[in-house]
Design a protein around this motif. Sequence first.
Motif, PDB file in Angstrom:
ATOM      1  N   GLU A 196       0.827  -1.206   0.000  1.00 50.83           N
ATOM      2  CA  GLU A 196       0.000   0.000   0.000  1.00 50.83           C
ATOM      3  C   GLU A 196       0.866   1.263   0.000  1.00 50.83           C
ATOM      4  OE1 GLU A 196      -3.140   2.206   2.963  1.00 50.83           O
ATOM      5  OE2 GLU A 196      -3.166   0.011   2.896  1.00 50.83           O
ATOM      6  N   GLY A 197       1.924   1.267   0.792  1.00 53.47           N
ATOM      7  CA  GLY A 197       2.817   2.428   0.831  1.00 53.47           C
ATOM      8  C   GLY A 197       3.507   2.665  -0.504  1.00 53.47           C
ATOM      9  N   ILE A 198       3.990   1.594  -1.112  1.00 51.10           N
ATOM     10  CA  ILE A 198       4.647   1.706  -2.416  1.00 51.10           C
ATOM     11  C   ILE A 198       3.640   2.169  -3.469  1.00 51.10           C
ATOM     12  CG2 ILE A 198       5.715   0.360  -4.275  1.00 51.10           C
ATOM     13  CD1 ILE A 198       7.151  -1.235  -2.028  1.00 51.10           C
ATOM     14  N   ALA A 199       2.425   1.649  -3.409  1.00 50.74           N
ATOM     15  CA  ALA A 199       1.389   2.046  -4.367  1.00 50.74           C
ATOM     16  C   ALA A 199       1.105   3.543  -4.271  1.00 50.74           C
ATOM     17  CB  ALA A 199       0.117   1.237  -4.132  1.00 50.74           C
ATOM     18  N   LYS A 200       1.068   4.096  -3.075  1.00 51.41           N
ATOM     19  CA  LYS A 200       0.814   5.535  -2.908  1.00 51.41           C
ATOM     20  C   LYS A 200       1.946   6.360  -3.511  1.00 51.41           C
ATOM     21  CE  LYS A 200      -2.346   5.429   0.916  1.00 51.41           C
ATOM     22  NZ  LYS A 200      -2.739   5.956   2.202  1.00 51.41           N
ATOM     23  N   ILE A 201       3.172   5.945  -3.283  1.00 50.06           N
ATOM     24  CA  ILE A 201       4.317   6.659  -3.862  1.00 50.06           C
ATOM     25  C   ILE A 201       4.233   6.622  -5.384  1.00 50.06           C
ATOM     26  CG2 ILE A 201       6.826   6.569  -4.202  1.00 50.06           C
ATOM     27  CD1 ILE A 201       7.007   5.499  -1.285  1.00 50.06           C
ATOM     28  N   MET A 213      16.835   5.975  -0.523  1.00 50.61           N
ATOM     29  CA  MET A 213      16.797   7.126   0.370  1.00 50.61           C
ATOM     30  C   MET A 213      15.473   7.877   0.372  1.00 50.61           C
ATOM     31  SD  MET A 213      20.058   6.417  -0.551  1.00 50.61           S
ATOM     32  CE  MET A 213      20.151   7.152  -2.138  1.00 50.61           C
ATOM     33  N   THR A 214      14.908   8.147  -0.809  1.00 51.60           N
ATOM     34  CA  THR A 214      13.681   8.943  -0.885  1.00 51.60           C
ATOM     35  C   THR A 214      12.737   8.349  -1.915  1.00 51.60           C
ATOM     36  OG1 THR A 214      14.463  10.411  -2.647  1.00 51.60           O
ATOM     37  CG2 THR A 214      14.991  11.064  -0.372  1.00 51.60           C
ATOM     38  N   GLY A 215      11.481   8.766  -1.821  1.00 55.86           N
ATOM     39  CA  GLY A 215      10.495   8.329  -2.793  1.00 55.86           C
ATOM     40  C   GLY A 215      10.844   8.796  -4.195  1.00 55.86           C
ATOM     41  N   ASP A 216      11.376  10.010  -4.320  1.00 57.13           N
ATOM     42  CA  ASP A 216      11.743  10.540  -5.626  1.00 57.13           C
ATOM     43  C   ASP A 216      12.857   9.717  -6.270  1.00 57.13           C
ATOM     44  OD1 ASP A 216      11.360  12.551  -7.670  1.00 57.13           O
ATOM     45  OD2 ASP A 216      13.341  13.321  -7.090  1.00 57.13           O
ATOM     46  N   VAL A 217      13.860   9.343  -5.493  1.00 57.50           N
ATOM     47  CA  VAL A 217      14.949   8.503  -6.022  1.00 57.50           C
ATOM     48  C   VAL A 217      14.385   7.157  -6.460  1.00 57.50           C
ATOM     49  CG1 VAL A 217      17.062   7.260  -5.391  1.00 57.50           C
ATOM     50  CG2 VAL A 217      16.769   9.636  -4.693  1.00 57.50           C
ATOM     51  N   PHE A 218      13.478   6.608  -5.675  1.00 56.63           N
ATOM     52  CA  PHE A 218      12.847   5.336  -6.003  1.00 56.63           C
ATOM     53  C   PHE A 218      12.093   5.433  -7.335  1.00 56.63           C
ATOM     54  CE2 PHE A 218       9.058   2.482  -5.278  1.00 56.63           C
ATOM     55  CZ  PHE A 218       9.737   1.295  -5.488  1.00 56.63           C
ATOM     56  N   VAL A 219      11.277   6.467  -7.487  1.00 54.23           N
ATOM     57  CA  VAL A 219      10.494   6.651  -8.712  1.00 54.23           C
ATOM     58  C   VAL A 219      11.408   6.837  -9.915  1.00 54.23           C
ATOM     59  CG1 VAL A 219       8.941   8.264  -9.903  1.00 54.23           C
ATOM     60  CG2 VAL A 219       8.418   7.493  -7.573  1.00 54.23           C
ATOM     61  N   ARG A 220      12.426   7.679  -9.776  1.00 54.78           N
ATOM     62  CA  ARG A 220      13.345   7.924 -10.904  1.00 54.78           C
ATOM     63  C   ARG A 220      14.109   6.643 -11.275  1.00 54.78           C
ATOM     64  NH1 ARG A 220      10.299  11.446 -11.882  1.00 54.78           N
ATOM     65  NH2 ARG A 220      10.486  13.508 -11.018  1.00 54.78           N
TER      66      ARG A 220
END
Length: 161
Positions: free
Chosen positions: A20-25, A111-118
Amino acid sequence: MNKRNAFVTTIIGKSSLLREGIAKILHSANFRIVASVSSADDLPERLVQADVPLFLIVHTGDDFHFAAGQIELFRGRYPDGRIAIVADRYRPDELISAFRAGANGCFVDVMTGDVFVRSLELVMMGETVLPPAFLSHVFASQERQLCKDIPSETGKHTIVV
């Protein structure tokens, strides 16, 4: 990225809270989550068609055979799909097994959601993403292979580095 270019994504993992947390990101970054299930067996018969689907496997605990089996299953069903692992700890042998089974990316301690998404966007563009710690493991094992005690013609030993 606009909605028409959203990455069609399936999240697989035993922990519903982590999924659920990953889905929100991912949703906030215009990834289109079509399924979030505990195993591939729980997926609908036919997933939403996509040029290149993303399968995100969330691995926690000690049972890596489950994650490796999920990778092999998705690679067999969707040969052009992209597969990434999100793990709770770094183990070089598991990482090697994941890539041998067909994974395209592995994320440990992002480290961050943005790094994960990129990083996921890189995987979707065809790149392979490895944890930075894996490179030191690779270089260390190559160094051990290269540093051999080789006898020379003079009877002295030469160290090759």
